[in-house]
Design a protein around this motif. Structure first.
Motif, PDB file in Angstrom:
ATOM      1  N   LYS A 261      14.189 -21.846 -14.365  1.00  0.00           N
ATOM      2  CA  LYS A 261      13.992 -22.006 -12.927  1.00  0.00           C
ATOM      3  C   LYS A 261      14.125 -20.654 -12.233  1.00  0.00           C
ATOM      4  O   LYS A 261      15.071 -19.911 -12.488  1.00  0.00           O
ATOM      5  CB  LYS A 261      15.006 -22.989 -12.336  1.00  0.00           C
ATOM      6  N   SER A 262      13.159 -20.376 -11.349  1.00  0.00           N
ATOM      7  CA  SER A 262      13.215 -19.174 -10.510  1.00  0.00           C
ATOM      8  C   SER A 262      13.783 -19.566  -9.156  1.00  0.00           C
ATOM      9  O   SER A 262      13.345 -20.553  -8.548  1.00  0.00           O
ATOM     10  CB  SER A 262      11.816 -18.577 -10.326  1.00  0.00           C
ATOM     11  N   TYR A 263      14.750 -18.780  -8.681  1.00  0.00           N
ATOM     12  CA  TYR A 263      15.390 -19.039  -7.390  1.00  0.00           C
ATOM     13  C   TYR A 263      15.034 -17.932  -6.409  1.00  0.00           C
ATOM     14  O   TYR A 263      15.054 -16.746  -6.753  1.00  0.00           O
ATOM     15  CB  TYR A 263      16.912 -19.104  -7.558  1.00  0.00           C
ATOM     16  N   PHE A 264      14.713 -18.347  -5.168  1.00  0.00           N
ATOM     17  CA  PHE A 264      14.423 -17.400  -4.098  1.00  0.00           C
ATOM     18  C   PHE A 264      15.143 -17.890  -2.839  1.00  0.00           C
ATOM     19  O   PHE A 264      14.715 -18.865  -2.208  1.00  0.00           O
ATOM     20  CB  PHE A 264      12.921 -17.287  -3.843  1.00  0.00           C
ATOM     21  N   TYR A 265      16.239 -17.213  -2.490  1.00  0.00           N
ATOM     22  CA  TYR A 265      17.059 -17.623  -1.349  1.00  0.00           C
ATOM     23  C   TYR A 265      16.508 -17.006  -0.064  1.00  0.00           C
ATOM     24  O   TYR A 265      16.331 -15.792   0.020  1.00  0.00           O
ATOM     25  CB  TYR A 265      18.512 -17.207  -1.566  1.00  0.00           C
ATOM     26  N   LEU A 266      16.252 -17.860   0.913  1.00  0.00           N
ATOM     27  CA  LEU A 266      15.683 -17.422   2.183  1.00  0.00           C
ATOM     28  C   LEU A 266      16.783 -17.038   3.166  1.00  0.00           C
ATOM     29  O   LEU A 266      17.823 -17.700   3.253  1.00  0.00           O
ATOM     30  CB  LEU A 266      14.831 -18.533   2.806  1.00  0.00           C
ATOM     31  N   HIS A 267      16.531 -15.977   3.914  1.00  0.00           N
ATOM     32  CA  HIS A 267      17.439 -15.622   5.000  1.00  0.00           C
ATOM     33  C   HIS A 267      17.486 -16.772   6.004  1.00  0.00           C
ATOM     34  O   HIS A 267      16.474 -17.460   6.231  1.00  0.00           O
ATOM     35  CB  HIS A 267      16.956 -14.340   5.680  1.00  0.00           C
ATOM     36  N   PRO A 268      18.647 -17.047   6.614  1.00  0.00           N
ATOM     37  CA  PRO A 268      18.763 -18.182   7.540  1.00  0.00           C
ATOM     38  C   PRO A 268      17.753 -18.175   8.689  1.00  0.00           C
ATOM     39  O   PRO A 268      17.442 -19.240   9.242  1.00  0.00           O
ATOM     40  CB  PRO A 268      20.195 -18.049   8.066  1.00  0.00           C
ATOM     41  N   LYS A 269      17.230 -17.012   9.076  1.00  0.00           N
ATOM     42  CA  LYS A 269      16.275 -16.968  10.189  1.00  0.00           C
ATOM     43  C   LYS A 269      14.855 -17.383   9.789  1.00  0.00           C
ATOM     44  O   LYS A 269      14.015 -17.577  10.663  1.00  0.00           O
ATOM     45  CB  LYS A 269      16.237 -15.554  10.782  1.00  0.00           C
TER      46      LYS A 269
ATOM     47  N   ILE B 140       3.549 -17.309   6.476  1.00  0.00           N
ATOM     48  CA  ILE B 140       3.393 -16.861   5.093  1.00  0.00           C
ATOM     49  C   ILE B 140       3.115 -18.065   4.215  1.00  0.00           C
ATOM     50  O   ILE B 140       3.894 -19.028   4.191  1.00  0.00           O
ATOM     51  CB  ILE B 140       4.655 -16.133   4.612  1.00  0.00           C
ATOM     52  N   SER B 141       2.014 -18.026   3.492  1.00  0.00           N
ATOM     53  CA  SER B 141       1.675 -19.093   2.549  1.00  0.00           C
ATOM     54  C   SER B 141       2.342 -18.832   1.216  1.00  0.00           C
ATOM     55  O   SER B 141       2.396 -17.688   0.741  1.00  0.00           O
ATOM     56  CB  SER B 141       0.152 -19.175   2.359  1.00  0.00           C
ATOM     57  N   LEU B 142       2.850 -19.890   0.592  1.00  0.00           N
ATOM     58  CA  LEU B 142       3.503 -19.813  -0.712  1.00  0.00           C
ATOM     59  C   LEU B 142       2.624 -20.511  -1.735  1.00  0.00           C
ATOM     60  O   LEU B 142       2.367 -21.707  -1.628  1.00  0.00           O
ATOM     61  CB  LEU B 142       4.878 -20.475  -0.659  1.00  0.00           C
ATOM     62  N   ILE B 143       2.167 -19.769  -2.709  1.00  0.00           N
ATOM     63  CA  ILE B 143       1.250 -20.299  -3.726  1.00  0.00           C
ATOM     64  C   ILE B 143       1.930 -20.176  -5.081  1.00  0.00           C
ATOM     65  O   ILE B 143       2.249 -19.071  -5.527  1.00  0.00           O
ATOM     66  CB  ILE B 143      -0.079 -19.531  -3.726  1.00  0.00           C
ATOM     67  N   SER B 144       2.151 -21.302  -5.734  1.00  0.00           N
ATOM     68  CA  SER B 144       2.801 -21.281  -7.038  1.00  0.00           C
ATOM     69  C   SER B 144       1.793 -21.566  -8.145  1.00  0.00           C
ATOM     70  O   SER B 144       0.787 -22.250  -7.929  1.00  0.00           O
ATOM     71  CB  SER B 144       3.934 -22.306  -7.105  1.00  0.00           C
ATOM     72  N   LYS B 145       2.082 -21.044  -9.315  1.00  0.00           N
ATOM     73  CA  LYS B 145       1.211 -21.239 -10.474  1.00  0.00           C
ATOM     74  C   LYS B 145       2.084 -21.530 -11.688  1.00  0.00           C
ATOM     75  O   LYS B 145       3.109 -20.877 -11.904  1.00  0.00           O
ATOM     76  CB  LYS B 145       0.361 -19.984 -10.710  1.00  0.00           C
ATOM     77  N   ASN B 146       1.674 -22.545 -12.462  1.00  0.00           N
ATOM     78  CA  ASN B 146       2.412 -22.947 -13.668  1.00  0.00           C
ATOM     79  C   ASN B 146       3.850 -23.351 -13.354  1.00  0.00           C
ATOM     80  O   ASN B 146       4.769 -23.080 -14.149  1.00  0.00           O
ATOM     81  CB  ASN B 146       2.410 -21.837 -14.723  1.00  0.00           C
ATOM     82  N   SER B 147       4.042 -23.992 -12.233  1.00  0.00           N
ATOM     83  CA  SER B 147       5.405 -24.367 -11.857  1.00  0.00           C
ATOM     84  C   SER B 147       5.393 -25.485 -10.829  1.00  0.00           C
ATOM     85  O   SER B 147       4.381 -25.730 -10.167  1.00  0.00           O
ATOM     86  CB  SER B 147       6.163 -23.167 -11.286  1.00  0.00           C
TER      87      SER B 147
ATOM     88  N   GLN C  11      11.945 -19.714   8.932  1.00  0.00           N
ATOM     89  CA  GLN C  11      11.616 -21.107   9.244  1.00  0.00           C
ATOM     90  C   GLN C  11      10.725 -21.703   8.159  1.00  0.00           C
ATOM     91  O   GLN C  11       9.787 -21.049   7.692  1.00  0.00           O
ATOM     92  CB  GLN C  11      10.883 -21.199  10.590  1.00  0.00           C
ATOM     93  N   ILE C  12      11.005 -22.941   7.797  1.00  0.00           N
ATOM     94  CA  ILE C  12      10.132 -23.670   6.872  1.00  0.00           C
ATOM     95  C   ILE C  12       9.188 -24.538   7.684  1.00  0.00           C
ATOM     96  O   ILE C  12       9.621 -25.382   8.465  1.00  0.00           O
ATOM     97  CB  ILE C  12      10.956 -24.543   5.909  1.00  0.00           C
ATOM     98  N   ILE C  13       7.886 -24.321   7.507  1.00  0.00           N
ATOM     99  CA  ILE C  13       6.884 -25.112   8.231  1.00  0.00           C
ATOM    100  C   ILE C  13       6.567 -26.385   7.462  1.00  0.00           C
ATOM    101  O   ILE C  13       6.578 -27.489   8.002  1.00  0.00           O
ATOM    102  CB  ILE C  13       5.604 -24.287   8.460  1.00  0.00           C
ATOM    103  N   ASN C  14       6.257 -26.241   6.192  1.00  0.00           N
ATOM    104  CA  ASN C  14       6.043 -27.390   5.315  1.00  0.00           C
ATOM    105  C   ASN C  14       6.335 -26.962   3.880  1.00  0.00           C
ATOM    106  O   ASN C  14       6.975 -25.937   3.662  1.00  0.00           O
ATOM    107  CB  ASN C  14       4.618 -27.967   5.465  1.00  0.00           C
ATOM    108  N   TYR C  15       5.865 -27.732   2.908  1.00  0.00           N
ATOM    109  CA  TYR C  15       6.259 -27.491   1.523  1.00  0.00           C
ATOM    110  C   TYR C  15       5.738 -26.172   0.956  1.00  0.00           C
ATOM    111  O   TYR C  15       6.255 -25.668  -0.051  1.00  0.00           O
ATOM    112  CB  TYR C  15       5.778 -28.651   0.634  1.00  0.00           C
ATOM    113  N   ASN C  16       4.736 -25.568   1.587  1.00  0.00           N
ATOM    114  CA  ASN C  16       4.211 -24.300   1.060  1.00  0.00           C
ATOM    115  C   ASN C  16       3.934 -23.257   2.145  1.00  0.00           C
ATOM    116  O   ASN C  16       3.126 -22.356   1.935  1.00  0.00           O
ATOM    117  CB  ASN C  16       2.945 -24.539   0.235  1.00  0.00           C
ATOM    118  N   LYS C  17       4.623 -23.367   3.271  1.00  0.00           N
ATOM    119  CA  LYS C  17       4.476 -22.365   4.333  1.00  0.00           C
ATOM    120  C   LYS C  17       5.822 -22.096   4.990  1.00  0.00           C
ATOM    121  O   LYS C  17       6.592 -23.010   5.271  1.00  0.00           O
ATOM    122  CB  LYS C  17       3.464 -22.822   5.396  1.00  0.00           C
TER     123      LYS C  17
END
Length: 211
Positions: free
Chosen positions: A143-151, A167-174, A153-159
């Motif tokens: 598992k890869s972990y990426f901790y976000l700074h509290p400021k 910022i768009s989040l695009i995952s591959k093989n995961s 904002q999460i828009i949805n499951y990939n933004k």
């Protein structure tokens, strides 16, 4: 000018007395547009406790935990046993395409009768960053972990959002998901934040941030 990266590619240290060391090899921190985006979890206590153990662990840092283990064997409040060994480090700069590539790998010996090699490549462009993790060896999960700074904002499951920048989040093989977590920026202090977790579906996975 909009991107700042700290990439931990060295030994855990201080070598002769690594009591303050964490199992954080190949972790990274990231600043975009003068705003912290990825932050390692930090430290809030020196007491011999489950919290102290977690804060020194691999999965409290922005890197990969294999089979829920630490890359180096940390124990008690200030003890280290088997240590991850850096075996590769390279920086490539492409001046024509305004990009650069960071590659590093570690050999982790903290596994019974087995050795795990984790290689991470960070590809940086003017409007995107790709982080690719490759795991070699016998294991069940990574598992890869990426901790976000509290400021952040999460828009949805990939933004996610920094101020007015999406910022768009695009995952591959995961498989990608957010979990609730804590940030410990100083002693006796904690702040709620979120952690992005990628569970690999093969021997490698990728996360791309694009804006």
């Amino acid at each position: 000018n909009d991107i700042r990266i700290i990439f931990d590619t060295g030994n855990i240290g201080y070598n002769l007395n690594p009591g303050h060391a964490h199992a954080d090899c190949l972790s990274l921190e990231l600043v975009l547009f003068s705003q912290k985006l990825f932050v390692n979890s930090g430290i809030s206590t020196y007491e011999n406790s489950n919290l102290r153990f977690f804060q020194r662990s691999t999965k409290s840092h922005n890197t990969v935990s294999v089979d829920n283990k630490n890359s180096s064997d940390i124990w008690s409040s200030f003890r280290v046993s088997l240590r991850a060994e850096p075996i590769k480090k390279k920086l490539t700069i492409n001046k024509f395409k305004n990009s650069f590539f960071l590659t590093a790998a570690i050999l982790s010996k903290n596994f019974s009768n087995n050795q795990i090699i984790h290689e991470r490549q960070i590809s940086v462009y003017s409007n995107s960053i790709t982080i690719k993790d490759t795991i070699n060896g016998k294991y069940k999960s990574a598992k890869s972990y990426f901790y976000l700074h509290p400021k952040i904002q999460i828009i949805n499951y990939n933004k996610i959002k920094i101020d007015d920048i999406v910022i768009s989040l695009i995952s591959k093989n995961s498989e990608m998901k957010f979990i609730k977590s804590k940030w410990y920026p100083k002693f006796n202090y904690e702040i709620n934040n979120n952690c992005l977790v990628l569970e690999t579906l093969g021997n490698s996975c990728e996360l791309t941030l694009k804006w």
